[in-house]
Design a protein around this motif. Structure first.
Motif, PDB file in Angstrom:
ATOM      1  N   TRP A 108       0.847  -1.232   0.195  1.00 22.68           N
ATOM      2  CA  TRP A 108       0.026  -0.020  -0.055  1.00 22.68           C
ATOM      3  C   TRP A 108       0.913   1.439  -0.021  1.00 22.68           C
ATOM      4  O   TRP A 108       0.613   2.303  -0.679  1.00 22.68           O
ATOM      5  CB  TRP A 108      -0.801   0.106   1.155  1.00 22.68           C
ATOM      6  CG  TRP A 108      -1.867   1.083   1.369  1.00 22.68           C
ATOM      7  CD1 TRP A 108      -3.074   1.376   0.723  1.00 22.68           C
ATOM      8  CD2 TRP A 108      -1.626   2.469   1.897  1.00 22.68           C
ATOM      9  NE1 TRP A 108      -3.814   2.282   1.102  1.00 22.68           N
ATOM     10  CE2 TRP A 108      -2.699   3.205   1.723  1.00 22.68           C
ATOM     11  CE3 TRP A 108      -0.640   3.022   2.603  1.00 22.68           C
ATOM     12  CZ2 TRP A 108      -2.931   4.580   2.440  1.00 22.68           C
ATOM     13  CZ3 TRP A 108      -0.729   4.270   3.118  1.00 22.68           C
ATOM     14  CH2 TRP A 108      -2.054   4.922   3.158  1.00 22.68           C
ATOM     15  N   ILE A 126       2.953  -0.116   5.019  1.00 23.14           N
ATOM     16  CA  ILE A 126       1.642  -0.991   5.008  1.00 23.14           C
ATOM     17  C   ILE A 126       1.414  -1.823   3.653  1.00 23.14           C
ATOM     18  O   ILE A 126       1.862  -1.475   2.622  1.00 23.14           O
ATOM     19  CB  ILE A 126       0.680   0.190   4.815  1.00 23.14           C
ATOM     20  CG1 ILE A 126       0.801   1.302   6.006  1.00 23.14           C
ATOM     21  CG2 ILE A 126      -0.845  -0.242   5.405  1.00 23.14           C
ATOM     22  CD1 ILE A 126       1.065   1.092   7.343  1.00 23.14           C
ATOM     23  N   GLU A 158      -1.636  -4.787   2.287  1.00 19.88           N
ATOM     24  CA  GLU A 158      -2.984  -4.984   2.373  1.00 19.88           C
ATOM     25  C   GLU A 158      -3.188  -6.526   1.576  1.00 19.88           C
ATOM     26  O   GLU A 158      -2.786  -6.901   0.765  1.00 19.88           O
ATOM     27  CB  GLU A 158      -3.907  -4.204   1.555  1.00 19.88           C
ATOM     28  CG  GLU A 158      -3.980  -2.841   2.009  1.00 19.88           C
ATOM     29  CD  GLU A 158      -5.050  -1.806   1.306  1.00 19.88           C
ATOM     30  OE1 GLU A 158      -5.488  -1.014   1.819  1.00 19.88           O
ATOM     31  OE2 GLU A 158      -5.035  -1.964   0.202  1.00 19.88           O
ATOM     32  N   ARG A 216     -10.608  -5.276   3.269  1.00 24.37           N
ATOM     33  CA  ARG A 216      -9.252  -5.808   3.082  1.00 24.37           C
ATOM     34  C   ARG A 216      -8.565  -5.826   4.758  1.00 24.37           C
ATOM     35  O   ARG A 216      -8.940  -4.686   5.326  1.00 24.37           O
ATOM     36  CB  ARG A 216      -8.385  -4.793   2.187  1.00 24.37           C
ATOM     37  CG  ARG A 216      -9.011  -4.780   0.878  1.00 24.37           C
ATOM     38  CD  ARG A 216      -8.181  -3.397   0.161  1.00 24.37           C
ATOM     39  NE  ARG A 216      -9.304  -2.890  -0.887  1.00 24.37           N
ATOM     40  CZ  ARG A 216      -8.949  -1.678  -1.330  1.00 24.37           C
ATOM     41  NH1 ARG A 216      -8.150  -0.910  -1.147  1.00 24.37           N
ATOM     42  NH2 ARG A 216      -9.916  -1.032  -2.211  1.00 24.37           N
ATOM     43  N   SER A 217      -7.656  -7.050   4.638  1.00 22.82           N
ATOM     44  CA  SER A 217      -7.047  -6.894   5.879  1.00 22.82           C
ATOM     45  C   SER A 217      -5.653  -5.899   5.592  1.00 22.82           C
ATOM     46  O   SER A 217      -4.802  -5.945   4.477  1.00 22.82           O
ATOM     47  CB  SER A 217      -6.361  -8.518   6.142  1.00 22.82           C
ATOM     48  OG  SER A 217      -7.639  -9.107   6.294  1.00 22.82           O
ATOM     49  N   ARG A 218      -5.392  -5.325   6.774  1.00 18.44           N
ATOM     50  CA  ARG A 218      -4.188  -4.357   6.759  1.00 18.44           C
ATOM     51  C   ARG A 218      -2.961  -4.798   7.572  1.00 18.44           C
ATOM     52  O   ARG A 218      -3.271  -5.024   8.813  1.00 18.44           O
ATOM     53  CB  ARG A 218      -4.670  -2.967   6.849  1.00 18.44           C
ATOM     54  CG  ARG A 218      -5.592  -2.486   5.911  1.00 18.44           C
ATOM     55  CD  ARG A 218      -5.916  -1.110   5.651  1.00 18.44           C
ATOM     56  NE  ARG A 218      -6.519  -0.485   4.625  1.00 18.44           N
ATOM     57  CZ  ARG A 218      -8.049  -0.223   4.673  1.00 18.44           C
ATOM     58  NH1 ARG A 218      -8.660  -0.269   5.812  1.00 18.44           N
ATOM     59  NH2 ARG A 218      -8.662   0.161   3.546  1.00 18.44           N
ATOM     60  N   TYR A 254       1.007  -3.557   9.026  1.00 24.58           N
ATOM     61  CA  TYR A 254       1.954  -2.653   9.164  1.00 24.58           C
ATOM     62  C   TYR A 254       3.481  -3.162   9.654  1.00 24.58           C
ATOM     63  O   TYR A 254       3.269  -4.069  10.152  1.00 24.58           O
ATOM     64  CB  TYR A 254       1.712  -1.382  10.078  1.00 24.58           C
ATOM     65  CG  TYR A 254       1.987  -1.637  11.462  1.00 24.58           C
ATOM     66  CD1 TYR A 254       2.892  -1.086  11.885  1.00 24.58           C
ATOM     67  CD2 TYR A 254       0.720  -2.159  12.267  1.00 24.58           C
ATOM     68  CE1 TYR A 254       3.179  -1.161  13.312  1.00 24.58           C
ATOM     69  CE2 TYR A 254       0.921  -2.248  13.331  1.00 24.58           C
ATOM     70  CZ  TYR A 254       1.928  -1.816  14.206  1.00 24.58           C
ATOM     71  OH  TYR A 254       2.067  -1.966  15.443  1.00 24.58           O
ATOM     72  N   TRP A 268       5.654  -8.087  10.399  1.00 25.29           N
ATOM     73  CA  TRP A 268       4.375  -7.518  10.096  1.00 25.29           C
ATOM     74  C   TRP A 268       3.518  -7.826  11.197  1.00 25.29           C
ATOM     75  O   TRP A 268       3.320  -8.905  11.738  1.00 25.29           O
ATOM     76  CB  TRP A 268       3.855  -8.081   8.554  1.00 25.29           C
ATOM     77  CG  TRP A 268       4.788  -7.618   7.503  1.00 25.29           C
ATOM     78  CD1 TRP A 268       5.835  -8.255   7.175  1.00 25.29           C
ATOM     79  CD2 TRP A 268       4.564  -6.501   6.930  1.00 25.29           C
ATOM     80  NE1 TRP A 268       6.323  -7.574   5.993  1.00 25.29           N
ATOM     81  CE2 TRP A 268       5.651  -6.451   5.861  1.00 25.29           C
ATOM     82  CE3 TRP A 268       3.694  -5.388   6.746  1.00 25.29           C
ATOM     83  CZ2 TRP A 268       5.785  -5.341   4.968  1.00 25.29           C
ATOM     84  CZ3 TRP A 268       3.691  -4.493   5.813  1.00 25.29           C
ATOM     85  CH2 TRP A 268       4.843  -4.412   4.902  1.00 25.29           C
ATOM     86  N   ILE A 282      -4.551   3.413  11.552  1.00 25.39           N
ATOM     87  CA  ILE A 282      -5.757   2.532  10.951  1.00 25.39           C
ATOM     88  C   ILE A 282      -6.680   3.508  10.377  1.00 25.39           C
ATOM     89  O   ILE A 282      -7.150   3.195   9.001  1.00 25.39           O
ATOM     90  CB  ILE A 282      -6.433   1.740  11.860  1.00 25.39           C
ATOM     91  CG1 ILE A 282      -5.661   0.663  12.644  1.00 25.39           C
ATOM     92  CG2 ILE A 282      -7.821   0.983  11.437  1.00 25.39           C
ATOM     93  CD1 ILE A 282      -6.225  -0.064  13.959  1.00 25.39           C
ATOM     94  N   ILE A 324      -4.967   5.248   7.064  1.00 29.30           N
ATOM     95  CA  ILE A 324      -5.028   4.215   5.932  1.00 29.30           C
ATOM     96  C   ILE A 324      -6.564   4.160   5.306  1.00 29.30           C
ATOM     97  O   ILE A 324      -6.799   4.216   3.936  1.00 29.30           O
ATOM     98  CB  ILE A 324      -4.766   2.821   6.042  1.00 29.30           C
ATOM     99  CG1 ILE A 324      -3.045   3.212   6.909  1.00 29.30           C
ATOM    100  CG2 ILE A 324      -4.520   1.837   5.239  1.00 29.30           C
ATOM    101  CD1 ILE A 324      -2.749   1.974   7.336  1.00 29.30           C
ATOM    102  N   GLU A 325      -7.520   3.965   6.046  1.00 31.46           N
ATOM    103  CA  GLU A 325      -8.935   4.009   5.713  1.00 31.46           C
ATOM    104  C   GLU A 325      -9.447   5.090   4.792  1.00 31.46           C
ATOM    105  O   GLU A 325     -10.026   4.953   3.885  1.00 31.46           O
ATOM    106  CB  GLU A 325     -10.027   3.828   6.818  1.00 31.46           C
ATOM    107  CG  GLU A 325     -11.542   3.558   6.243  1.00 31.46           C
ATOM    108  CD  GLU A 325     -11.585   2.174   5.521  1.00 31.46           C
ATOM    109  OE1 GLU A 325     -12.626   2.164   4.878  1.00 31.46           O
ATOM    110  OE2 GLU A 325     -10.672   1.317   5.760  1.00 31.46           O
ATOM    111  N   ASP A 348      -7.854   5.277   1.397  1.00 29.91           N
ATOM    112  CA  ASP A 348      -8.264   4.476   0.542  1.00 29.91           C
ATOM    113  C   ASP A 348      -9.532   4.982  -0.122  1.00 29.91           C
ATOM    114  O   ASP A 348      -9.916   4.747  -1.227  1.00 29.91           O
ATOM    115  CB  ASP A 348      -8.301   2.960   1.193  1.00 29.91           C
ATOM    116  CG  ASP A 348      -7.267   2.129   0.716  1.00 29.91           C
ATOM    117  OD1 ASP A 348      -6.523   2.257  -0.078  1.00 29.91           O
ATOM    118  OD2 ASP A 348      -7.171   0.963   1.316  1.00 29.91           O
TER     119      ASP A 348
END
Length: 275
Positions: free
Chosen positions: A47, A59, A61, A71-73, A75, A82, A140, A143-144, A147
């Motif tokens: 990402w 990041i 995904e 999606r599972s994220r 970091y 991770w 979190i 990122i959302e 996106d």
């Protein structure tokens, strides 16, 4: 950005000056396939990177069969180890809007909401919660937000089945060069908002299997996207002026496309006054 094609893809978006060191690229080449195997993801996307004051968050995904599903994220602080992030909640998104300034680079760092927004802090205290927000929760939410706002795909790259699931279009061979130069040829890869407000007459010319997302041409504010032809006119690159650091690329007449973020995780709130 597809993990398997990461080295070539990073070269295509390097015109903006952002990228990864050879050491980070080598670490990702080893660790991302292991992430895909261990978490049983069908695909893994790199990402991007959110740069903090004392460190950076890298990041990734993970995707399942339905590409439109949440999606599972994950970091990482070193591109090797991770950690899985929890899904974003409405409360996280609301609190993240209140926090300003740079990320610190420490997931356990706590923001004191009483110093930022006393009303939000009071609501948390009334609910029996501490008036603090950890940086991991802000990560979190950020990122959302990115996106949802600027995560994009070319028209026709994904198809929606009659059952509602979204899959990669095996017949997609890329946009023509003429179509690739139009903002209307790119869609937000998130739940549509403007599409629901269109009249039946406006929807008459749309293909429900491919035109099920919102296009970029109606984004507010107007002019929030910068489009260039690079690599001798063989690559179309879109850069977001709202979330500085988000770069999308597409090679016309091929299946190559993707986006990556290299930035500070801060929204450009001054954009309406800059246009």
């Amino acid at each position: 950005m597809e993990a398997l094609s990461l080295p070539a893809a990073l070269e295509l978006v390097a015109g903006g000056g952002a990228g990864l060191s050879p050491e980070r690229r080598a670490a990702l080449a080893v660790s991302l396939p292991l992430v895909q195997r261990d978490y049983r993801f069908e695909r893994v996307w790199f990402w991007g990177c959110i740069q903090g004051v004392r460190g950076a968050y890298y990041i990734a995904e993970g995707l399942g069969p339905d590409r439109a599903a949440p999606r599972s994220r994950l970091y990482s602080l070193n591109c090797v180890d991770w950690s899985l992030l929890t899904p974003a909640t409405k409360e996280m998104l609301a609190l993240a809007e209140e926090v300003k300034g740079r990320f610190q680079g420490d997931p356990s760092f706590e923001y004191n909401l009483a110093e930022i927004n006393s009303e939000a802090a009071a609501r948390l205290v009334e609910g029996g919660k501490e008036p603090v927000m950890k940086e991991e929760a802000r990560l979190i939410a950020t990122i959302e937000q990115i996106d949802r706002a600027v995560g994009i795909v070319p028209r026709g790259a994904f198809v929606k089945t009659p059952l509602g699931s979204v899959h990669e279009n095996r017949h997609f061979e890329g946009l023509s060069l003429v179509e690739a130069k139009k903002l209307s040829s790119y869609f937000h890869f998130t739940d549509p908002v403007n599409l629901k407000n269109k009249t039946l007459l406006e929807k008459a010319d749309l293909d429900p299997s491919t035109d099920f997302l919102d296009s970029l041409e109606h984004d507010i504010p107007r002019g929030s996207w910068s489009m260039q032809l690079e690599k001798g006119g063989t690559v179309v690159v879109l850069r977001s002026l709202l979330w500085l650091g988000l770069t999308f690329y597409h090679v016309p007449m091929t299946k190559q496309f993707g986006y990556v973020y290299f930035g500070t995780g801060e929204k450009n709130l001054d954009l309406p006054f800059m246009l």
